[in-house]
Design an enzyme around this catalytic site. Structure first.
Site, PDB file in Angstrom:
ATOM      1  CB  CYS A 107      42.084  86.873 -29.102  1.00 21.61           C
ATOM      2  SG  CYS A 107      40.896  87.926 -29.946  1.00 21.61           S
ATOM      3  CD  GLU A 108      44.979  82.293 -26.561  1.00 26.85           C
ATOM      4  OE1 GLU A 108      46.217  82.189 -26.556  1.00 26.85           O
ATOM      5  OE2 GLU A 108      44.311  82.612 -25.558  1.00 26.85           O
TER       6      GLU A 108
END
Length: 472
Positions: free
Chosen positions: A374-375
């Site tokens: 989640c980046e």
């Protein structure tokens, strides 16, 4: 007759796109277009060990160790373990006649667990703890590289016998490139600067300690250095410093360690350090500098890490999704990412990627390979060419991942670190198993349910969480 012999165009296609400067020396494609390393199709590695997985070509890494030894006779080669270290790799290092550089208590423990002779170990680190210095001294580590005056006092208070040490010096050489890999300039954390009195005061402190023996000096100019002349410059400056120590303190140092940082290519067109040219450059500089200072030739030591392990490694991923956005960019998402390869987000590193599980006549298209985390910065390779028919379930292989991947991996998003699989002569050997959710939760002291090992053998629908935690 093989399929590629029947269809010459297919034979050409199955080798297309493989720059053999980037891949392990045993890499080839079979008749089905499957990428093989060490005689093992990567599809078999993925089937047995799942993905993502690090794959290490034993013949390649050991061959590069031998290459350094034969190309640089008379120079001691010490493998930089921070690039990639397991007990098996440490045994290969010792079997090939190299020393081993460690920079933490954990790396030291790994080397000792492998049975490495402590006398062949060099202990590094810019902020070694009292415990690490004590352990190094009590275990008989061959050399300790001291980074600051306080370490001198710490070590002197721990030694039982006489400990050989080196002083780390900043040679003030700017290699250019990313600041994170420039370790030889004054504006960084390692070592004592040339100029001024710092190294002479530190040398005096060591000489005042009866339990310490000052063998010589150490430096490291940076990483991904392709110009051998920069190492020649380092030798020149270090010999001048050693000669000045002789003049001021009446002691002749006998060892010069110029570190590693030798460049390797990650993509086609990248430069690399030529080992033969490197040897010629440092030999010429050493001869000239010693003659100019009337200084006796010291024993020379180098510490390659990446140059030995990087190209021996490949990472295998499974494609999870392919997504084409309105702006025309296509994202290929895989089941790993920045937790197993943080170098892209840290340094902007670039990689070479290829389809690993099949042949396809489909033309290539430009895609960006991204990870599962989640980046927005979780990218493996930007704007690379892959077949236009790439789809979920395909396998991708990323070249040159043997250095600073396993050693820098994390468990971000509670994703376990991949296994490390050695391949040779058509066989696989698991060096490091996959890290499971059970491993990660074992450190969580606040969990309120039974440990995963207590899960029953037979499971119903309500026990699905136990299977997840067990990694099944």
């Amino acid at each position: 007759m093989t399929l590629s012999e029947l269809l010459p165009s297919l034979a050409h296609a199955t080798h297309f796109g493989l720059d053999h400067r980037l891949w392990p020396s045993t890499t080839h494609r079979d008749d089905l277009g499957q990428l093989c390393v060490g005689g093992v199709p990567l599809t078999e590695v993925a089937d047995e060990f799942r993905t993502p997985a690090y794959v290490l070509d034993e013949d390649d890494i050991r061959g590069r160790m031998r290459r350094y030894r034969t190309a640089l006779p008379g120079i001691s080669v010490v493998y930089a373990g921070k690039s990639l270290l397991t007990t098996t790799v440490a045994r290969w290092v010792e079997a090939e006649g190299l020393g081993l550089d460690v920079c933490s208590g954990g790396e030291l423990a790994t080397a000792l667990a492998a049975g490495v002779d402590p006398a062949r170990i060099v202990m590094h680190g810019n902020a070694k703890t009292c415990d690490e210095l004590r352990d190094a001294a009590h275990l008989g580590v061959g050399k300790v590289v001291l980074d600051c005056p306080l370490e001198i006092a710490f070590l002197a208070g721990q030694v039982r016998g006489r400990q050989s040490v080196l002083l780390r010096v900043i040679p003030d050489i700017d290699i250019g490139g990313h600041p994170a890999v420039a370790t030889g300039t004054l504006d960084q954390k390692f070592g004592l600067p040339l100029g001024g009195d710092a190294i002479f005061e530190a040398a005096h402190l060591v000489l005042d300690q009866p339990a310490l023996h000052l063998s010589g000096l150490h430096c490291h100019i940076g990483s991904q250095v392709a110009d051998p002349g920069l190492y020649g410059l380092a030798v020149t400056r270090m010999i001048a410093a050693m000669a000045e120590i002789r003049t001021r303190l009446s002691v002749t140092l006998t060892e010069l360690n110029i570190g590693g940082g030798h460049a390797v290519p990650y993509t086609t067109g990248d430069t690399e350090l030529d080992v033969d040219q490197f040897g010629a450059a440092i030999e010429s500089a050493l001869r000239t500098a010693c003659t100019a200072a009337s200084f006796p030739r010291p024993a020379l030591v180098i510490e390659p890490g990446r140059a030995i392990s990087a190209r021996a490694g490949v990472t295998v991923y499974r494609v999870v999704a392919v997504k084409s956005q309105p702006n025309g960019r296509t994202f290929v998402a895989v089941d790993g990412g920045m937790s197993d390869n943080p170098r892209v987000s840290l340094y902007g590193a670039k990689y070479t990627v290829t389809l690993a599980n099949r042949h396809t006549p489909t033309p290539d298209k430009v895609v960006t390979v991204v990870g599962r985390h989640c980046e927005a910065g979780d990218v493996i390779a930007r704007d690379v060419l892959l077949p236009a028919d790439i789809h979920a379930g395909d396998l991708l292989a990323v070249a040159c991942t043997g250095a600073y991947h396993h050693s820098m991996a994390s468990s971000y998003n509670m994703v376990g670190r991949p296994p490390l699989i050695a391949v040779a002569n058509g066989r696989c050997q698991q060096l490091i198993r996959r890290e499971t959710v059970a491993d990660l939760l074992s450190r969580d002291c606040g969990r309120s349910w039974p440990a995963p090992s207590l899960a029953p053998v037979s499971r119903g629908p309500g026990d699905a969480w136990r299977a997840l935690v067990d990694g099944e």
